[in-house]
Design a protein around this motif. Structure first.
Motif, mmCIF file in Angstrom:
data_model
loop_
_atom_site.group_PDB
_atom_site.id
_atom_site.type_symbol
_atom_site.label_atom_id
_atom_site.label_comp_id
_atom_site.label_asym_id
_atom_site.label_seq_id
_atom_site.Cartn_x
_atom_site.Cartn_y
_atom_site.Cartn_z
ATOM 1 N N VAL A 116 -6.896 9.750 1.005
ATOM 2 C CA VAL A 116 -7.010 9.672 -0.456
ATOM 3 C C VAL A 116 -6.826 8.225 -0.872
ATOM 4 N N VAL A 117 -7.410 7.891 -2.020
ATOM 5 C CA VAL A 117 -7.345 6.517 -2.521
ATOM 6 C C VAL A 117 -5.997 6.271 -3.178
ATOM 7 N N LEU A 118 -5.372 5.163 -2.817
ATOM 8 C CA LEU A 118 -4.078 4.770 -3.379
ATOM 9 C C LEU A 118 -4.307 3.870 -4.590
ATOM 10 N N ARG A 119 -3.788 4.291 -5.740
ATOM 11 C CA ARG A 119 -3.921 3.492 -6.959
ATOM 12 C C ARG A 119 -2.714 2.565 -7.159
ATOM 13 N N SER A 120 -1.526 3.054 -6.823
ATOM 14 C CA SER A 120 -0.331 2.248 -7.068
ATOM 15 C C SER A 120 0.793 2.712 -6.157
ATOM 16 N N GLY A 121 1.775 1.832 -5.962
ATOM 17 C CA GLY A 121 2.954 2.186 -5.203
ATOM 18 C C GLY A 121 2.888 1.773 -3.740
ATOM 19 N N ARG A 122 4.013 2.015 -3.050
ATOM 20 C CA ARG A 122 4.133 1.665 -1.633
ATOM 21 C C ARG A 122 4.116 2.927 -0.771
ATOM 22 N N VAL A 123 3.600 2.777 0.445
ATOM 23 C CA VAL A 123 3.399 3.931 1.330
ATOM 24 C C VAL A 123 3.970 3.634 2.709
ATOM 25 N N GLU A 124 4.608 4.639 3.306
ATOM 26 C CA GLU A 124 4.969 4.584 4.714
ATOM 27 C C GLU A 124 3.810 5.209 5.485
ATOM 28 N N HIS A 125 2.969 4.358 6.051
ATOM 29 C CA HIS A 125 1.766 4.853 6.723
ATOM 30 C C HIS A 125 2.114 5.435 8.087
ATOM 31 N N ARG A 126 1.538 6.585 8.370
ATOM 32 C CA ARG A 126 1.678 7.229 9.673
ATOM 33 C C ARG A 126 0.293 7.655 10.146
ATOM 34 N N GLY A 127 0.195 7.991 11.432
ATOM 35 C CA GLY A 127 -1.096 8.361 11.989
ATOM 36 C C GLY A 127 -1.842 7.145 12.495
ATOM 37 N N SER A 128 -2.975 7.396 13.143
ATOM 38 C CA SER A 128 -3.727 6.315 13.798
ATOM 39 C C SER A 128 -5.146 6.146 13.266
ATOM 40 N N ALA A 129 -5.507 6.878 12.207
ATOM 41 C CA ALA A 129 -6.910 6.886 11.775
ATOM 42 C C ALA A 129 -7.307 5.688 10.922
ATOM 43 N N LEU A 130 -6.336 4.965 10.362
ATOM 44 C CA LEU A 130 -6.666 3.867 9.460
ATOM 45 C C LEU A 130 -6.492 2.511 10.129
ATOM 46 N N ALA A 131 -7.456 1.634 9.895
ATOM 47 C CA ALA A 131 -7.313 0.246 10.313
ATOM 48 C C ALA A 131 -6.339 -0.441 9.357
ATOM 49 N N GLU A 132 -5.774 -1.562 9.788
ATOM 50 C CA GLU A 132 -4.753 -2.237 8.974
ATOM 51 C C GLU A 132 -5.284 -2.598 7.591
ATOM 52 N N GLU A 133 -6.518 -3.088 7.509
ATOM 53 C CA GLU A 133 -7.048 -3.490 6.212
ATOM 54 C C GLU A 133 -7.265 -2.300 5.281
ATOM 55 N N GLU A 134 -7.480 -1.100 5.851
ATOM 56 C CA GLU A 134 -7.676 0.085 5.025
ATOM 57 C C GLU A 134 -6.385 0.551 4.371
ATOM 58 N N LYS A 135 -5.266 0.237 4.997
ATOM 59 C CA LYS A 135 -3.987 0.745 4.506
ATOM 60 C C LYS A 135 -3.594 0.166 3.152
ATOM 61 N N LYS A 136 -4.275 -0.871 2.716
ATOM 62 C CA LYS A 136 -3.979 -1.443 1.408
ATOM 63 C C LYS A 136 -4.416 -0.532 0.272
ATOM 64 N N GLY A 137 -5.439 0.293 0.525
ATOM 65 C CA GLY A 137 -5.952 1.101 -0.574
ATOM 66 C C GLY A 137 -6.155 2.569 -0.258
ATOM 67 N N VAL A 138 -5.701 3.026 0.919
ATOM 68 C CA VAL A 138 -5.927 4.409 1.331
ATOM 69 C C VAL A 138 -4.694 4.909 2.070
#
Length: 574
Positions: free
Chosen positions: A536-558
């Motif tokens: 899902v698209v992240l509009r605001s706030g901070r996230v503790e990312h888990r899982g392996s499906a996202l590249a580092e650059e994607e974690k800024k907005g997803v």
């Protein structure tokens, strides 16, 4: 060898000279344990040609040889161009480099057409152009250039295959003459345009699927593509009419339940009403989404089978949230379970020279079918399997059948898979697949990062996910404009600051969204952070990312709604 500039590759072909005739026996590829027939050497004298090709010419029959691939032709005028484009491998780009049988100078992918009938010499040999050559990883390995093979079809310098229409003999110096051109519209280059570079042209795919003289390998690829394009068009029409496609759930009966180890059970599920319209074989590395009678949704790896009858391997989790516990303790043969999507997040690494699998216990279920398939098509594979004790090897007979490819680590004997050593000893152009417990995954991620190995070289497949954590709040935003979302149930609509939902410490964002806006509106598949379907698209706030499906650059907005957790309050798009 004449420079490329001396030859007009677009000049019409009517006749040419076979400069060299080459054949080979099967040999072991340097640095690998697999055999190849690519090292073709010059054959002097007159050589008999049968319907299966040249006398004493051997092939890896999985992908080469047979009537549609009896003889491989290549234009030697391409080699100087390859030398300029890849100077580090210039010495390797010489006649015979592509494993060709016939070396010619003028005829090439731009001036020969599929179905062309040609005569060779004066001994009655009659051939027909049957297929463009489909490059594989062996070209990468031969030229020692990672991911080189796609360059051949991007530039239409692959070579082509002949089928033999009339047997005869051939020798270097024979003239090759165009006898009949049946499909003047379809040069090898133009076929490759739609086979590889412009794959969504519906009209071209339809036309190419009907070219009867094209070999099965390419023609059937166009046929499958036509079917998929029609299905996609149908979905688009349905979406435009407001008939959004929802997940299709089917009833499957448990026809066999068997303990593989004290902790792992296998389940064979068979469709109550088989669907003959679906592709028979699921993609490699697939998992099936199950809707259990107790209301839980869980995804498990398919170990073998078809879309209408398949086998799962399921471990009883130490801290089961109800899925594995229910399947182990409650279900029995004859019970019916609903099955939804069958999907995969594993991309076949066809460009790799070596495939290294690292698995811990039940993690082998994610890769066992792939290992068997890869070995069947003569790809080099290695399995590092770590278990608590020898009795914990699931599907033992199938694992043992992999033979010397298996390295088993028995924890009860103090043996441990040394992830650092495994990565350090990777051979050139290896692809790594990892599925195991948290520590194994963390060690592998750290080693991959330290060696600058990205997702194109390492695939991570979690079989469990850490989903719990601190409570957090999520504010819903409409994807179309401002704040607010719609549920279809009247629960999430707002014109103010947006509906705020609370995610408890033992539940996931995905579960909360399903509860409020419904399953159909929240796509998901693996639900352990592997595939990325639930992003899902992240509009605001901070996230503790888990899982392996996202590249580092994607974690800024997803974020992955099945495993990742917000910190405090986050805003997302619905």
């Amino acid at each position: 060898m004449a420079p490329a500039s001396d030859v007009d590759l677009f000049a019409p072909f009517e006749r040419d000279i076979i400069l060299e005739v080459r054949t080979s026996r099967m040999e072991t590829m340097p640095g690998l344990k697999i055999e190849t027939g690519i090292n073709k050497k010059i054959r002097p004298g007159r050589i008999p040609v049968s319907f299966l090709g040249l006398d004493a010419d051997e092939h890896d029959l999985v992908f080469h040889g047979g009537r549609d691939k009896a003889i491989h032709g290549y234009c030697c005028s391409h080699y100087p161009t390859w030398q300029k484009e890849f100077p580090e491998a210039a010495a390797r780009f010489k006649r015979g480099g592509f494993g060709e049988n016939f070396v010619t100078r003028h005829m090439n992918e731009r001036n020969i057409c599929i179905g062309d009938i040609v005569s060779v010499g004066n001994d009655g040999l009659l051939l027909q152009v049957s297929l463009p050559r489909q490059p594989c990883f062996k070209l990468n390995h031969r030229f020692q250039l990672k991911n080189f093979a796609p360059n051949t079809y991007r530039t239409s310098r692959t070579g082509w295959y002949y089928r033999v229409l009339r047997e005869g003999t051939v020798q270097a110096g024979d003239e090759i003459r165009l006898v009949e051109r049946r499909w003047p519209k379809w040069t090898i280059e133009r076929i490759q345009e739609y086979l590889h570079r412009n794959t969504d042209d519906a009209a071209a795919n339809e036309e190419l699927a009907s070219v009867g003289d094209m070999g099965d390998e390419s023609r059937k690829a166009f046929e499958r593509r036509v079917e998929k394009l029609r299905a996609r068009q149908k979905r688009a029409v349905n979406d435009a009419n407001g008939e959004k496609e929802t997940e299709k759930w089917r009833d499957f009966k448990i026809i066999e339940k068997k303990m593989q180890t004290p902790r792992i059970a296998s389940f064979v599920l068979e469709a109550v009403r088989p669907d003959h319209e679906v592709e028979d074989k699921p993609p490699l590395g697939s998992h099936a989404r199950l809707k259990l009678p107790n209301g839980l949704l869980r995804s498990y790896s398919i170990v073998s089978g078809t879309r209408n009858r398949f086998e799962l391997g399921i471990a009883l989790a130490t801290q089961s949230r109800g899925g594995s516990r229910y399947l182990h303790d409650v279900t029995k043969e004859g019970d019916v379970i609903r099955v939804g999507r069958v999907t995969t997040d594993v991309k076949t690494a066809g460009a790799a020279s070596n495939h290294v699998f690292i698995a811990g216990g039940i993690g082998i279920t994610a890769f066992l079918g792939m290992l068997e398939e890869y070995r069947a098509i003569h790809w080099q594979t290695t399995l590092h399997l770590a278990v608590r004790e020898a009795a914990d090897v699931p599907f033992r007979e199938r694992v043992e059948a992999l033979g010397e490819a298996v390295h088993l680590y028995d924890g009860s004997r103090g043996q441990r898979a040394d992830i650092k050593r495994i990565f350090k000893e990777l051979s050139w152009n290896s692809h790594v697949y990892v599925c195991g417990p948290g520590r194994m995954m963390e060690d592998a991620m750290r080693e991959a990062k330290s060696r600058d190995l990205g997702p194109e070289e390492v695939h991570f497949e979690a079989f469990a996910a850490q989903t719990g954590g601190d409570s957090f709040e999520v504010e819903l935003f409409s994807r179309s404009s401002g704040k607010g979302g719609t549920s279809g149930k009247g629960e999430v609509t707002t014109n103010g600051g947006g509906k705020v939902l609370k995610v408890g410490p033992e539940e996931t964002l995905l579960e909360v969204l399903r509860r409020h806006i419904g399953d159909a509106e929240v796509p998901s598949s693996c639900e352990v952070g592997n595939c990325g379907t639930c992003r899902v698209v992240l509009r605001s706030g901070r996230v503790e990312h888990r899982g392996s499906a996202l590249a580092e650059e994607e974690k800024k907005g997803v974020l992955l709604s099945c495993v990742s957790r917000g910190i405090g309050r986050i805003g997302i798009e619905i």
